[in-house]
Structures are given as C-alpha cells and as structure tokens.
Design a protein around this motif. Sequence first.
Motif, PDB file in Angstrom:
ATOM      1  N   PHE A  73       9.988   1.880  -5.542  1.00  0.00           N
ATOM      2  CA  PHE A  73       8.961   0.346  -4.718  1.00  0.00           C
ATOM      3  C   PHE A  73       7.625   1.006  -4.067  1.00  0.00           C
ATOM      4  CE2 PHE A  73      11.300  -1.460  -7.626  1.00  0.00           C
ATOM      5  CZ  PHE A  73      10.892  -2.128  -8.484  1.00  0.00           C
ATOM      6  N   ALA A  74       8.996   1.797  -2.390  1.00  0.00           N
ATOM      7  CA  ALA A  74       7.976   2.108  -1.501  1.00  0.00           C
ATOM      8  C   ALA A  74       6.925   2.597  -1.838  1.00  0.00           C
ATOM      9  CB  ALA A  74       9.201   2.266  -0.831  1.00  0.00           C
ATOM     10  N   ALA A  75       6.574   3.919  -2.674  1.00  0.00           N
ATOM     11  CA  ALA A  75       5.648   4.380  -2.839  1.00  0.00           C
ATOM     12  C   ALA A  75       4.812   3.646  -4.276  1.00  0.00           C
ATOM     13  CB  ALA A  75       6.240   5.522  -4.306  1.00  0.00           C
ATOM     14  N   MET A  76       5.524   2.548  -4.840  1.00  0.00           N
ATOM     15  CA  MET A  76       4.254   2.153  -6.122  1.00  0.00           C
ATOM     16  C   MET A  76       3.613   1.209  -4.927  1.00  0.00           C
ATOM     17  SD  MET A  76       4.455  -0.977  -8.359  1.00  0.00           S
ATOM     18  CE  MET A  76       4.857  -2.317  -6.951  1.00  0.00           C
ATOM     19  N   ASN A  77       3.801   0.803  -3.462  1.00  0.00           N
ATOM     20  CA  ASN A  77       3.585  -0.313  -2.976  1.00  0.00           C
ATOM     21  C   ASN A  77       2.811   0.247  -2.252  1.00  0.00           C
ATOM     22  OD1 ASN A  77       2.372  -2.424  -0.985  1.00  0.00           O
ATOM     23  ND2 ASN A  77       4.602  -2.080   0.171  1.00  0.00           N
ATOM     24  N   ALA A  78       2.601   1.439  -1.476  1.00  0.00           N
ATOM     25  CA  ALA A  78       1.934   3.038  -0.823  1.00  0.00           C
ATOM     26  C   ALA A  78       0.672   3.313  -1.903  1.00  0.00           C
ATOM     27  CB  ALA A  78       2.709   3.797  -0.090  1.00  0.00           C
ATOM     28  N   ALA A  79       0.548   3.776  -3.302  1.00  0.00           N
ATOM     29  CA  ALA A  79       0.144   4.083  -3.403  1.00  0.00           C
ATOM     30  C   ALA A  79      -1.119   2.892  -4.076  1.00  0.00           C
ATOM     31  CB  ALA A  79       0.366   4.754  -5.052  1.00  0.00           C
ATOM     32  N   VAL A  80      -0.293   1.601  -4.240  1.00  0.00           N
ATOM     33  CA  VAL A  80      -1.358   0.311  -4.772  1.00  0.00           C
ATOM     34  C   VAL A  80      -2.659   0.388  -3.445  1.00  0.00           C
ATOM     35  CG1 VAL A  80      -1.119  -1.966  -5.198  1.00  0.00           C
ATOM     36  CG2 VAL A  80       0.108  -0.273  -6.485  1.00  0.00           C
ATOM     37  N   GLU A  81      -1.510   0.064  -2.424  1.00  0.00           N
ATOM     38  CA  GLU A  81      -2.565  -0.319  -1.178  1.00  0.00           C
ATOM     39  C   GLU A  81      -3.510   1.078  -0.931  1.00  0.00           C
ATOM     40  OE1 GLU A  81      -0.541  -1.069   2.496  1.00  0.00           O
ATOM     41  OE2 GLU A  81       0.395  -2.000   1.986  1.00  0.00           O
ATOM     42  N   LEU A  82      -3.327   2.361  -0.966  1.00  0.00           N
ATOM     43  CA  LEU A  82      -4.281   3.406  -0.582  1.00  0.00           C
ATOM     44  C   LEU A  82      -5.523   2.814  -2.103  1.00  0.00           C
ATOM     45  CD1 LEU A  82      -4.944   5.710   1.607  1.00  0.00           C
ATOM     46  CD2 LEU A  82      -3.470   7.335  -0.250  1.00  0.00           C
ATOM     47  N   ALA A  83      -5.170   2.815  -2.655  1.00  0.00           N
ATOM     48  CA  ALA A  83      -6.159   2.953  -3.888  1.00  0.00           C
ATOM     49  C   ALA A  83      -7.233   1.915  -3.414  1.00  0.00           C
ATOM     50  CB  ALA A  83      -5.635   3.163  -5.131  1.00  0.00           C
ATOM     51  N   LEU A  84      -6.371   0.835  -3.500  1.00  0.00           N
ATOM     52  CA  LEU A  84      -7.324  -0.384  -3.756  1.00  0.00           C
ATOM     53  C   LEU A  84      -8.656  -0.444  -2.543  1.00  0.00           C
ATOM     54  CD1 LEU A  84      -8.070  -3.243  -4.779  1.00  0.00           C
ATOM     55  CD2 LEU A  84      -6.358  -4.406  -3.036  1.00  0.00           C
ATOM     56  N   LEU A  85      -7.530  -0.019  -0.874  1.00  0.00           N
ATOM     57  CA  LEU A  85      -8.662   0.146  -0.353  1.00  0.00           C
ATOM     58  C   LEU A  85      -9.693   1.310  -0.411  1.00  0.00           C
ATOM     59  CD1 LEU A  85      -9.421  -0.943   2.797  1.00  0.00           C
ATOM     60  CD2 LEU A  85      -7.213   0.035   3.784  1.00  0.00           C
ATOM     61  N   THR A  86      -8.689   2.027  -0.890  1.00  0.00           N
ATOM     62  CA  THR A  86      -9.895   3.321  -0.925  1.00  0.00           C
ATOM     63  C   THR A  86     -10.638   2.654  -1.729  1.00  0.00           C
ATOM     64  OG1 THR A  86      -8.446   5.105  -0.830  1.00  0.00           O
ATOM     65  CG2 THR A  86     -10.183   5.188  -1.931  1.00  0.00           C
ATOM     66  N   MET A  87     -11.361   2.088  -2.907  1.00  0.00           N
ATOM     67  CA  MET A  87     -11.901   1.979  -4.329  1.00  0.00           C
ATOM     68  C   MET A  87     -13.065   1.019  -2.596  1.00  0.00           C
ATOM     69  SD  MET A  87     -11.463  -0.747  -7.246  1.00  0.00           S
ATOM     70  CE  MET A  87     -11.053  -1.962  -6.221  1.00  0.00           C
ATOM     71  N   LEU A  88     -12.044   0.383  -2.471  1.00  0.00           N
ATOM     72  CA  LEU A  88     -13.305  -0.854  -1.815  1.00  0.00           C
ATOM     73  C   LEU A  88     -14.066  -0.047  -0.411  1.00  0.00           C
ATOM     74  CD1 LEU A  88     -10.713  -4.053  -1.713  1.00  0.00           C
ATOM     75  CD2 LEU A  88     -12.775  -4.251  -3.065  1.00  0.00           C
ATOM     76  N   THR A  89     -13.264   0.805   0.127  1.00  0.00           N
ATOM     77  CA  THR A  89     -14.771   1.228   1.223  1.00  0.00           C
ATOM     78  C   THR A  89     -15.390   1.922   0.290  1.00  0.00           C
ATOM     79  OG1 THR A  89     -11.941   1.251   2.490  1.00  0.00           O
ATOM     80  CG2 THR A  89     -13.978   3.332   2.803  1.00  0.00           C
ATOM     81  N   TRP A  90     -14.781   3.054  -0.222  1.00  0.00           N
ATOM     82  CA  TRP A  90     -15.941   3.303  -0.711  1.00  0.00           C
ATOM     83  C   TRP A  90     -17.389   2.727  -1.588  1.00  0.00           C
ATOM     84  CZ3 TRP A  90     -17.683   2.915  -6.673  1.00  0.00           C
ATOM     85  CH2 TRP A  90     -17.873   3.977  -6.646  1.00  0.00           C
ATOM     86  N   GLY A  91     -16.747   1.703  -2.416  1.00  0.00           N
ATOM     87  CA  GLY A  91     -17.858   0.262  -2.636  1.00  0.00           C
ATOM     88  C   GLY A  91     -18.433  -0.285  -0.971  1.00  0.00           C
ATOM     89  N   ALA A  92     -18.677   0.097  -0.272  1.00  0.00           N
ATOM     90  CA  ALA A  92     -18.866  -0.665   1.056  1.00  0.00           C
ATOM     91  C   ALA A  92     -19.802   0.608   1.275  1.00  0.00           C
ATOM     92  CB  ALA A  92     -17.882  -1.134   2.070  1.00  0.00           C
TER      93      ALA A  92
END
Length: 161
Positions: A73-92
């Motif tokens: 669950f910790a690995a899933m949480n870290a992966a989701v946070e990183l993927a979501l923030l990366t996608m939004l930062t890349w879009g910006a």
Amino acid sequence: MIFTLGLLLSYLFLGLTRAANGITAEPAQKPAWALARSPTLGVVFGVVASWPAARIAEARQSNPDNPRRGIAFAAMNAAVELALLTMLTWGALRLAIALSDNILVEVLVAIVLIFLVLRVVLPIVTVKLAPAIAVVGLMLDRMFPPTGRDAAEPSDGDQPT
C-alpha cells in the motif's frame, strides 16, 4: 526532455514536502532525523532524495505481523502521488512552452502554472481519480489480506461447520 524535467520536479516537490512536514511536526510526531537540534542541510537532502524508501520502511515497521501489506500500500501510494504530480507538472511545463518562445517568460509562466496546479488542480484531480485508486486498493487488499491485529474477528456465520 520536458517529461524528465516534470518527473524530477515532482520528485523534488514530494521530497521537500516530506522534509517540511518532518521539520514542522509536533515534537511527539517528529521523525527520528528531525529530533536532534535542527537538522543539517545534508540530512534534509537525504530525506528529500529518499522519500519513497522512507515511506515504505515506515509502512513495513507499522505492522510487523504483515509487513508485505503495508509495503504494497505504501508503494502504491508513492507511485500514484508521483505519477499524478508528474502528469500535472508536465502539462504545466508544456503549456508554458506553448505560450511563449522567450525562456524567461516560459520559466515565469511555468512557476505560476505549477503553483496553480498544486493549489487548485491537484485536489480536484485527486477527488476525480479516487474511484480508480480505490479499485487498485481493493485489488491490493485481495492480494495482501490482513493478518494478525489487522484481521477482523470472524463472526459465527463465517466459521466452517
């Protein structure tokens, strides 16, 4: 190149958030690295660089009866946070590049857009993606069932006869 920059910025943002939360936490809630007087810059860099590993190690120690569940669950949480923030930062970053050809304007627009993404867009996207994240969480729950103190007491109807 832009995606790599977005990934690095996201990793840095998440690490800085973890370091800031550790430094400003209540004395009873402070992590071990922040308990000493005031942490040095090298310690803060270490926390920023190792935020996913620290989160997974904390999850492993939180339930010694079933460490695999906490790690999953910790690995899933870290992966989701990183993927979501990366996608939004890349879009910006892509939007900032599309708006101007001047590097100074691109950097300033990117800073403003990333700030807006972190303050406005990220909470909205997190709420919208909650059902998909819950489905992944349910799959992990089936793969790593609770044991020990996490397991619920079976009722009389659940026991075989």
